[in-house]
Design an enzyme around this catalytic site. Structure first.
Site, PDB file in Angstrom:
ATOM      1  N   ASP A  66       0.852  -1.185   0.000  1.00  0.00           N
ATOM      2  CA  ASP A  66       0.000   0.000   0.000  1.00  0.00           C
ATOM      3  C   ASP A  66       0.891   1.239   0.000  1.00  0.00           C
ATOM      4  O   ASP A  66       1.671   1.459   0.937  1.00  0.00           O
ATOM      5  CB  ASP A  66      -0.901  -0.018   1.240  1.00  0.00           C
ATOM      6  CG  ASP A  66      -1.869   1.160   1.269  1.00  0.00           C
ATOM      7  OD1 ASP A  66      -2.676   1.285   0.336  1.00  0.00           O
ATOM      8  OD2 ASP A  66      -1.785   1.956   2.217  1.00  0.00           O
ATOM      9  N   THR A  99      -2.837   5.846  -4.470  1.00  0.00           N
ATOM     10  CA  THR A  99      -1.703   6.615  -3.935  1.00  0.00           C
ATOM     11  C   THR A  99      -0.424   6.358  -4.729  1.00  0.00           C
ATOM     12  O   THR A  99       0.318   7.294  -5.033  1.00  0.00           O
ATOM     13  CB  THR A  99      -1.478   6.261  -2.456  1.00  0.00           C
ATOM     14  OG1 THR A  99      -1.338   4.842  -2.318  1.00  0.00           O
ATOM     15  CG2 THR A  99      -2.657   6.715  -1.611  1.00  0.00           C
ATOM     16  N   THR A 100      -0.169   5.103  -5.052  1.00  0.00           N
ATOM     17  CA  THR A 100       1.037   4.780  -5.809  1.00  0.00           C
ATOM     18  C   THR A 100       0.983   5.401  -7.197  1.00  0.00           C
ATOM     19  O   THR A 100       1.987   5.928  -7.702  1.00  0.00           O
ATOM     20  CB  THR A 100       1.208   3.254  -5.917  1.00  0.00           C
ATOM     21  OG1 THR A 100       1.209   2.687  -4.604  1.00  0.00           O
ATOM     22  CG2 THR A 100       2.513   2.909  -6.612  1.00  0.00           C
ATOM     23  N   ASP A 393      -9.226   0.262   1.893  1.00  0.00           N
ATOM     24  CA  ASP A 393      -9.146   0.929   0.592  1.00  0.00           C
ATOM     25  C   ASP A 393     -10.386   0.626  -0.241  1.00  0.00           C
ATOM     26  O   ASP A 393     -10.943   1.511  -0.907  1.00  0.00           O
ATOM     27  CB  ASP A 393      -7.894   0.474  -0.164  1.00  0.00           C
ATOM     28  CG  ASP A 393      -6.618   1.097   0.394  1.00  0.00           C
ATOM     29  OD1 ASP A 393      -6.728   2.038   1.206  1.00  0.00           O
ATOM     30  OD2 ASP A 393      -5.525   0.640   0.027  1.00  0.00           O
TER      31      ASP A 393
END
Length: 556
Positions: A66, A99-100, A393
């Site tokens: 994550d 996010t990545t 998530d």
């Protein structure tokens, strides 16, 4: 040390310990720091992404892929790098996932900007071009997005499954996606304007080790992982009157240190009798409210436990504050901070039952209660922790999808389509901003290229195939990382929320432009946020490597 000459003599205006990095050196320094952050998490992207093992200063181990968890856990000590981490945190807060992707795009934007700067293109032109491209890209996402209804169970479950793919929840993603969908449905309400509002505050997650993730459950009400404080207490009540207590059921202690001098056994007995009387009064106050269940955040004295059991009152102690807050909503109760001032109006009403096998209390409210609990199970603590992150998530993403009502094809499909449209748009942009728009389009393709690389595929061949499919009008063509083929990812069930993509574009662009606008770094000491004497600072105003990014060694 910075100097200014006055009448032939240098004037010292900065201290000896200060450091300064200017112009091209400052830009290179900042871009290097930002790219290092992006590179740290890029290998985690996609279903075939790898995990990171993070070991903190206390020796606690976290294994995850994550993005935001990795970046916030790592010991990063660089001001520019922390600006990029804010991108991940903003993306997590606003969209729940991606996010990545956001960090990877920000890093690639800065990489491409560095190439333009080397071509003597001024950062102001690049910033303006990136801003134009970002607005156009978000419009393109909205045009490509498809509408999804809140009750479109199949499509919304695919959104949840896509989010969990590649994470610890992937092996049982069909079971967990169903739980997530039902949980969100339970806490969704339709507003007066026809929109849907999802209140995830009414969804609680509890974890339990020793069993398979496939045995996870969605339960009405709350789950309290506590035992009765006394064996003689009842364990199940259908008509529970529940008192939520933020006050210890113990003998009150003096505010100051005191000592008691006892000369005889009678005095000792009198002292003990007084303590017993205090505890009886507290228990009597509870009984007079009509409560037959007490969840106490603080401690309960052994003697008070005995008195509560005699009165037939079920009690649990050391209940987490978050559990009390959740119970407050479910039972429509008040949290009482003084047991002797409690009244019947403070009580909540519902059903309390005990699962002896799992050693859990199940608490359900009335018909109007909306709170639900996701009980996640896994074989070990590390498995459960990663499962919890994946499901959280998925909850956030499904809630966003239900509220926003738009989805796009995943697998890099939306990035390639937007990049193609941006290149067409660049032809209408005059000046050097046109090159920045094209650089922005190239940066978006870092997503499919990284997905392919992480799956062991040739990223160049994959990108060529994707571009060809989109040029032929297939705007949903994305990469199936399991087969290596380019396919319509809507049909294969790889679906993502449009809002997440728009937020990633916005956050990445703003962070990149913020970094590009800096041409001078002035530090009172070492170029790190801690100001310590670690190696890696920029000595003598030079580049100094990553200025504290050495702390990233915490990721193994």
């Amino acid at each position: 040390m910075s100097q200014r000459r006055m009448q032939g003599q240098p004037m010292i205006i900065m201290g000896d310990d200060s450091q300064r990095v200017k112009d091209r050196d400052a830009q290179e320094y900042n871009i290097s720091a930002a790219r290092a952050v992006a590179d740290a998490v890029r290998s985690t992207l996609g279903p075939k992404g790898m995990d990171k093992m993070l070991v903190d200063s206390m020796g606690d181990v976290t294994i995850t892929n994550d993005g935001v968890t990795i970046l916030t856990t790592m010991d990063i000590d660089n001001p520019t790098a922390e600006m990029i981490i804010e991108v991940a945190e903003t993306q997590e807060d606003e969209a729940g996932d991606g996010t990545t992707t956001a960090v990877a795009i920000a890093g690639e934007l800065l990489k491409n900007a560095e190439d333009l700067i080397e071509q003597e293109i001024h950062p102001s032109a690049i910033i303006n071009g990136f801003h134009l491209a970002s607005e156009q890209a978000r419009e393109a996402v909205d045009e490509v997005a498809q509408q999804v209804e809140p009750d479109d169970e199949e499509r919304i479950k695919k959104v949840a499954e896509t989010t969990m793919t590649g994470k610890g929840a992937e092996l049982n993603k069909d079971v967990l996606a169903d739980l997530v969908y039902r949980a969100v449905q339970q806490v969704s309400v339709e507003a007066d304007d026809g929109s849907h509002v999802v209140d995830l505050a009414n969804v609680k997650m509890e974890t339990q080790t020793g069993r398979s993730a496939a045995e996870s459950e969605l339960l009405q009400g709350a789950v309290i992982d506590k035992d009765p404080v006394h064996d003689d207490m009842p364990t199940s009540l259908d008509d529970a009157n529940v008192l939520l207590l933020d006050d210890p059921i113990e003998v009150e202690e003096a505010d100051a240190d005191t000592s008691v001098s006892i000369d005889s056994p009678d005095q000792l007995q009198s002292f003990l009798d007084q303590e017993e009387t205090q505890l009886k009064e507290k228990v009597q106050a509870i009984k007079e409210t009509g409560a037959n269940v007490v969840f106490c955040q603080k401690g309960i004295d052994d003697m008070a436990q005995h008195f509560l059991a005699k009165e037939g009152i079920l009690a649990a102690r050391r209940v987490k504050k978050s559990d009390l807050e959740f119970l407050k909503n479910i039972l429509d109760a008040a949290i009482v901070s003084d047991v002797e001032s409690a009244t019947a109006d403070d009580l909540g009403h519902g059903t309390v039952s005990r699962d002896d096998a799992d050693e859990l209390f199940y608490v359900e409210g009335g018909d109007d209660a909306h709170g639900v609990t996701l009980l996640l199970r896994g074989s070990t603590e590390h498995v459960v922790d990663e499962l919890e992150r994946g499901v959280q998530d998925a909850l956030d993403v499904v809630a966003t999808t239900v509220s926003d009502g738009r989805v796009v094809a995943g697998g890099g499909a939306i990035e390639v389509e937007v990049a193609s449209r941006l290149r067409d748009y660049a032809d209408s942009v005059s000046g050097r901003e046109q090159l920045a728009v094209e650089a922005f389009a190239d940066a978006l393709e870092i997503v499919p290229r990284t997905l392919a690389a992480n799956a062991g595929l040739d990223s160049i061949d994959t990108l060529v195939d994707l571009r060809a499919a989109h040029e032929n009008g297939d705007q949903n063509a994305g990469l199936d990382v399991f087969s290596g083929d380019v396919s319509d990812t809507f049909d294969t069930g790889v679906v993502e929320p449009a809002h997440s993509k728009e937020q990633a574009l916005s956050s990445a662009t703003e962070a990149a432009n913020l970094v590009l606008k800096i041409d001078d770094i002035i530090a009172a000491g070492d170029l790190s946020t801690s100001g310590g004497d670690e190696e890696g600072g920029a000595p003598g105003g030079g580049m100094g490597g990553m200025g504290g990014m050495g702390g990233m060694g915490g990721a193994m």
